[in-house]
Scaffold this active site. Structure first.
Site, PDB file in Angstrom:
ATOM      1  N   GLY A 125      44.251 -51.656 -57.882  1.00 58.21           N
ATOM      2  CA  GLY A 125      44.521 -50.284 -58.343  1.00 58.21           C
ATOM      3  C   GLY A 125      44.859 -49.437 -57.129  1.00 58.21           C
ATOM      4  O   GLY A 125      44.428 -48.292 -56.987  1.00 58.21           O
TER       5      GLY A 125
ATOM      6  N   ASP B 239      47.471 -57.536 -62.656  1.00 64.55           N
ATOM      7  CA  ASP B 239      46.907 -56.751 -63.751  1.00 64.55           C
ATOM      8  C   ASP B 239      45.396 -56.976 -63.758  1.00 64.55           C
ATOM      9  O   ASP B 239      44.932 -58.101 -63.973  1.00 64.55           O
ATOM     10  CB  ASP B 239      47.543 -57.210 -65.074  1.00 64.55           C
ATOM     11  CG  ASP B 239      46.999 -56.441 -66.276  1.00 64.55           C
ATOM     12  OD1 ASP B 239      46.025 -55.658 -66.117  1.00 64.55           O
ATOM     13  OD2 ASP B 239      47.540 -56.633 -67.382  1.00 64.55           O
TER      14      ASP B 239
ATOM     15  N   TYR C  24      35.743 -41.426 -70.883  1.00 64.71           N
ATOM     16  CA  TYR C  24      35.748 -41.756 -69.449  1.00 64.71           C
ATOM     17  C   TYR C  24      34.317 -41.742 -68.898  1.00 64.71           C
ATOM     18  O   TYR C  24      33.874 -42.681 -68.232  1.00 64.71           O
ATOM     19  CB  TYR C  24      36.623 -40.721 -68.744  1.00 64.71           C
ATOM     20  CG  TYR C  24      36.687 -40.801 -67.236  1.00 64.71           C
ATOM     21  CD1 TYR C  24      37.267 -41.891 -66.592  1.00 64.71           C
ATOM     22  CD2 TYR C  24      36.204 -39.748 -66.452  1.00 64.71           C
ATOM     23  CE1 TYR C  24      37.351 -41.927 -65.198  1.00 64.71           C
ATOM     24  CE2 TYR C  24      36.297 -39.778 -65.073  1.00 64.71           C
ATOM     25  CZ  TYR C  24      36.860 -40.877 -64.445  1.00 64.71           C
ATOM     26  OH  TYR C  24      36.953 -40.905 -63.071  1.00 64.71           O
TER      27      TYR C  24
ATOM     28  N   GLY D 196      47.325 -45.588 -56.565  1.00 60.62           N
ATOM     29  CA  GLY D 196      46.981 -44.275 -57.098  1.00 60.62           C
ATOM     30  C   GLY D 196      46.536 -43.300 -56.027  1.00 60.62           C
ATOM     31  O   GLY D 196      46.756 -43.526 -54.823  1.00 60.62           O
ATOM     32  N   GLN D 197      45.894 -42.224 -56.473  1.00 57.98           N
ATOM     33  CA  GLN D 197      45.521 -41.138 -55.551  1.00 57.98           C
ATOM     34  C   GLN D 197      44.563 -41.625 -54.469  1.00 57.98           C
ATOM     35  O   GLN D 197      44.745 -41.338 -53.288  1.00 57.98           O
ATOM     36  CB  GLN D 197      44.881 -39.980 -56.336  1.00 57.98           C
ATOM     37  CG  GLN D 197      44.728 -38.723 -55.495  1.00 57.98           C
ATOM     38  CD  GLN D 197      43.839 -37.658 -56.126  1.00 57.98           C
ATOM     39  OE1 GLN D 197      43.167 -37.898 -57.132  1.00 57.98           O
ATOM     40  NE2 GLN D 197      43.830 -36.485 -55.532  1.00 57.98           N
TER      41      GLN D 197
HETATM   42  P1  NAD Z   1      44.865 -43.146 -60.225  1.00 58.97           P
HETATM   43  O1  NAD Z   1      45.130 -43.024 -61.681  1.00 58.97           O
HETATM   44  O2  NAD Z   1      45.569 -42.225 -59.292  1.00 58.97           O
HETATM   45  O3  NAD Z   1      45.190 -44.635 -59.745  1.00 58.97           O
HETATM   46  C1  NAD Z   1      44.802 -45.760 -60.484  1.00 58.97           C
HETATM   47  C2  NAD Z   1      45.710 -46.903 -60.087  1.00 58.97           C
HETATM   48  O4  NAD Z   1      45.323 -48.044 -60.861  1.00 58.97           O
HETATM   49  C3  NAD Z   1      47.197 -46.640 -60.394  1.00 58.97           C
HETATM   50  O5  NAD Z   1      47.996 -46.946 -59.276  1.00 58.97           O
HETATM   51  C4  NAD Z   1      47.496 -47.586 -61.553  1.00 58.97           C
HETATM   52  O6  NAD Z   1      48.833 -48.082 -61.535  1.00 58.97           O
HETATM   53  C5  NAD Z   1      46.494 -48.685 -61.300  1.00 58.97           C
HETATM   54  N1  NAD Z   1      46.195 -49.446 -62.506  1.00 58.97           N
HETATM   55  C6  NAD Z   1      46.026 -48.986 -63.767  1.00 58.97           C
HETATM   56  N2  NAD Z   1      45.811 -50.017 -64.603  1.00 58.97           N
HETATM   57  C7  NAD Z   1      45.828 -51.133 -63.851  1.00 58.97           C
HETATM   58  C8  NAD Z   1      45.684 -52.503 -64.150  1.00 58.97           C
HETATM   59  N3  NAD Z   1      45.465 -52.945 -65.402  1.00 58.97           N
HETATM   60  N4  NAD Z   1      45.767 -53.387 -63.138  1.00 58.97           N
HETATM   61  C9  NAD Z   1      46.008 -52.971 -61.865  1.00 58.97           C
HETATM   62  N5  NAD Z   1      46.178 -51.678 -61.526  1.00 58.97           N
HETATM   63  C10 NAD Z   1      46.084 -50.779 -62.520  1.00 58.97           C
HETATM   64  O7  NAD Z   1      43.296 -43.065 -60.019  1.00 58.97           O
HETATM   65  P2  NAD Z   1      42.495 -42.622 -58.714  1.00 58.97           P
HETATM   66  O8  NAD Z   1      42.357 -41.145 -58.737  1.00 58.97           O
HETATM   67  O9  NAD Z   1      43.043 -43.294 -57.526  1.00 58.97           O
HETATM   68  O10 NAD Z   1      41.053 -43.195 -59.088  1.00 58.97           O
HETATM   69  C11 NAD Z   1      40.626 -44.477 -58.678  1.00 58.97           C
HETATM   70  C12 NAD Z   1      39.212 -44.679 -59.193  1.00 58.97           C
HETATM   71  O11 NAD Z   1      38.373 -43.630 -58.703  1.00 58.97           O
HETATM   72  C13 NAD Z   1      39.068 -44.655 -60.718  1.00 58.97           C
HETATM   73  O12 NAD Z   1      38.075 -45.557 -61.106  1.00 58.97           O
HETATM   74  C14 NAD Z   1      38.606 -43.249 -60.998  1.00 58.97           C
HETATM   75  O13 NAD Z   1      37.850 -43.186 -62.176  1.00 58.97           O
HETATM   76  C15 NAD Z   1      37.738 -42.969 -59.784  1.00 58.97           C
HETATM   77  N6  NAD Z   1      37.581 -41.530 -59.534  1.00 58.97           N
HETATM   78  C16 NAD Z   1      38.634 -40.777 -59.114  1.00 58.97           C
HETATM   79  C17 NAD Z   1      38.457 -39.415 -58.883  1.00 58.97           C
HETATM   80  C18 NAD Z   1      39.596 -38.531 -58.425  1.00 58.97           C
HETATM   81  O14 NAD Z   1      39.426 -37.292 -58.357  1.00 58.97           O
HETATM   82  N7  NAD Z   1      40.751 -39.090 -58.074  1.00 58.97           N
HETATM   83  C19 NAD Z   1      37.201 -38.840 -59.097  1.00 58.97           C
HETATM   84  C20 NAD Z   1      36.168 -39.629 -59.578  1.00 58.97           C
HETATM   85  C21 NAD Z   1      36.355 -40.988 -59.760  1.00 58.97           C
HETATM   86  C1  AKB Z   2      38.881 -36.595 -63.392  1.00 54.58           C
HETATM   87  O1  AKB Z   2      39.061 -35.360 -63.404  1.00 54.58           O
HETATM   88  O2  AKB Z   2      38.949 -37.322 -64.381  1.00 54.58           O
HETATM   89  C2  AKB Z   2      38.497 -37.235 -62.077  1.00 54.58           C
HETATM   90  C3  AKB Z   2      37.019 -37.335 -61.960  1.00 54.58           C
HETATM   91  C4  AKB Z   2      36.235 -36.189 -61.477  1.00 54.58           C
HETATM   92  O3  AKB Z   2      36.470 -38.350 -62.277  1.00 54.58           O
HETATM   93  N1  AKB Z   2      39.088 -36.476 -61.011  1.00 54.58           N
END
Ligand code: NAD
Ligand code: AKB
Length: 310
Positions: A8, A52, A142, A11-12
């Site tokens: 994954g 995946d 979520y 992503g961000q």
């Molecule tokens: P994001 O949505 O930006 O990135 C997720 C990545 O996972 C994407 O690149 C997507 O293509 C990939 N992905 C989705 N399905 C997939 C699959 N089946 N196989 C392989 N890759 C797949 O999310 P993020 O912000 O980078 O968050 C990453 C993790 O951190 C998540 O578990 C999220 O819940 C957690 N999180 C993020 C935040 C935040 O503010 N960004 C806050 C709390 C928790």
């Molecule tokens: C969201 O808003 O879903 C995420 C998180 C706080 O888990 N940035």
């Protein structure tokens, strides 16, 4: 020598995590993996594979074959997207975790990082300085998936000795990669609009305080937790982690000090109810005591970084 998989990775969080891990452990030792068929330009300084996270056979054979020591599992649907597709969100967020936990249980992975979220808390949780241990009745799919994931991580640690580590991230603010469908995304979008000289329409009310963090702090915390000696990691569900807490009005005013012509209006949508169910601020004293966590970005410094780098 470590061999790391970030699943994954596009992503961000993944984009910045992969780049930092590569600086620290060597590009060839950090494989980025994502659903996307091609490696994004910004991750092209090291190995990339299309994988995946739900394809159990492919994930198992790749990890067993490549002998990864550490796996960071980031694939998930975030809060706002998950509400639009609850069945799939549950499937992705839970099944991908079990595939990785089971590989570690069988001895194919030494250490797992799996992120949780402030979304594990719910409307009955104390909202201010939310403690590590408190009422947890999440009201989003979520949040339910993250809470269940935390319980399973702790279970796999207690029953099978799986070295899984986790942080309840707050909303993350960054400029290298766009956020992926969360409720805290407004706190990134606002900087894009300010920098472009455009008016900003906020999907939350002006006084909705939420916990937030600049991405550099989040990446540093993640690697510090993963590198901490095992005996210092006393919580195996997930650690509360805190840096900032602000409202849309407060972030707007901080930006306006630098861009006086910036303007905003508030048009709350379905994400307001999600934000209302989450904490306003977090007590992260266990992370500070157990493995020495301390943030380094306040809101003004975050704003300077965002506006200077976008
Ligand atoms: P994001 O949505 O930006 O990135 C997720 C990545 O996972 C994407 O690149 C997507 O293509 C990939 N992905 C989705 N399905 C997939 C699959 N089946 N196989 C392989 N890759 C797949 O999310 P993020 O912000 O980078 O968050 C990453 C993790 O951190 C998540 O578990 C999220 O819940 C957690 N999180 C993020 C935040 C935040 O503010 N960004 C806050 C709390 C928790
Ligand atoms: C969201 O808003 O879903 C995420 C998180 C706080 O888990 N940035």
């Amino acid at each position: 020598m470590k061999k790391i998989l970030v699943l994954g990775s596009c992503g961000q969080i993944g984009t910045e995590l992969v780049l930092t891990l590569r600086e620290k452990f060597g590009s060839e030792n950090v494989v980025a993996a994502d659903l996307k068929d091609a490696c994004p330009e910004n991750l092209s300084n090291g190995p990339y594979i299309q994988l995946d996270a739900l394809n159990k056979e492919s994930v198992r054979s790749y990890i067993i074959d490549q002998k990864f020591s550490d796996v960071y599992l980031l694939a998930a649907l975030l809060s706002a997207t998950a509400e639009k597709n609850p069945d799939f969100a549950w499937k992705l967020n839970m099944e991908s975790l079990f595939i990785i936990l089971d590989l570690a249980k069988e001895g194919h992975i030494s250490k797992i990082f799996w992120p949780s979220s402030i979304a594990v808390f719910g409307p009955t949780t104390p909202r201010i300085k939310t403690p590590q241990y408190t009422v947890m009745e999440p009201s989003t799919v979520y949040g339910i998936s993250k809470q269940a994931g935390e319980r399973w991580c702790e279970y796999y640690f207690n029953k099978f000795g799986v070295d899984v580590r986790s942080i309840r991230y707050p909303g993350l603010i960054s400029y290298k990669s766009l956020p992926g469908g969360g409720t805290t995304d407004y706190a990134v979008d606002i900087y894009y609009k300010a920098k472009a000289g455009e008016h900003f329409t906020c999907f939350l009310k002006e006084d909705t305080a939420l916990p937030m963090m600049f991405m550099d702090d989040a990446i540093r915390a993640t690697i510090e937790l993963m590198e901490a000696p095992k005996e210092q990691v006393k919580i195996r569900s997930s650690y509360n982690l805190s840096a900032l807490s602000f409202t849309p009005k407060q972030i707007f005013e901080t930006i306006k000090k630098i861009i006086p012509s910036f303007s905003i209006e508030y048009q709350p949508d379905f994400r307001q109810a999600i934000a209302d169910s989450w904490p306003a601020s977090i007590d992260d004293s266990y992370a500070r005591e157990n493995w020495g966590w301390k943030e380094s970005y306040d809101l003004d410094k975050t704003t300077m970084e965002m506006l200077n780098n976008l």
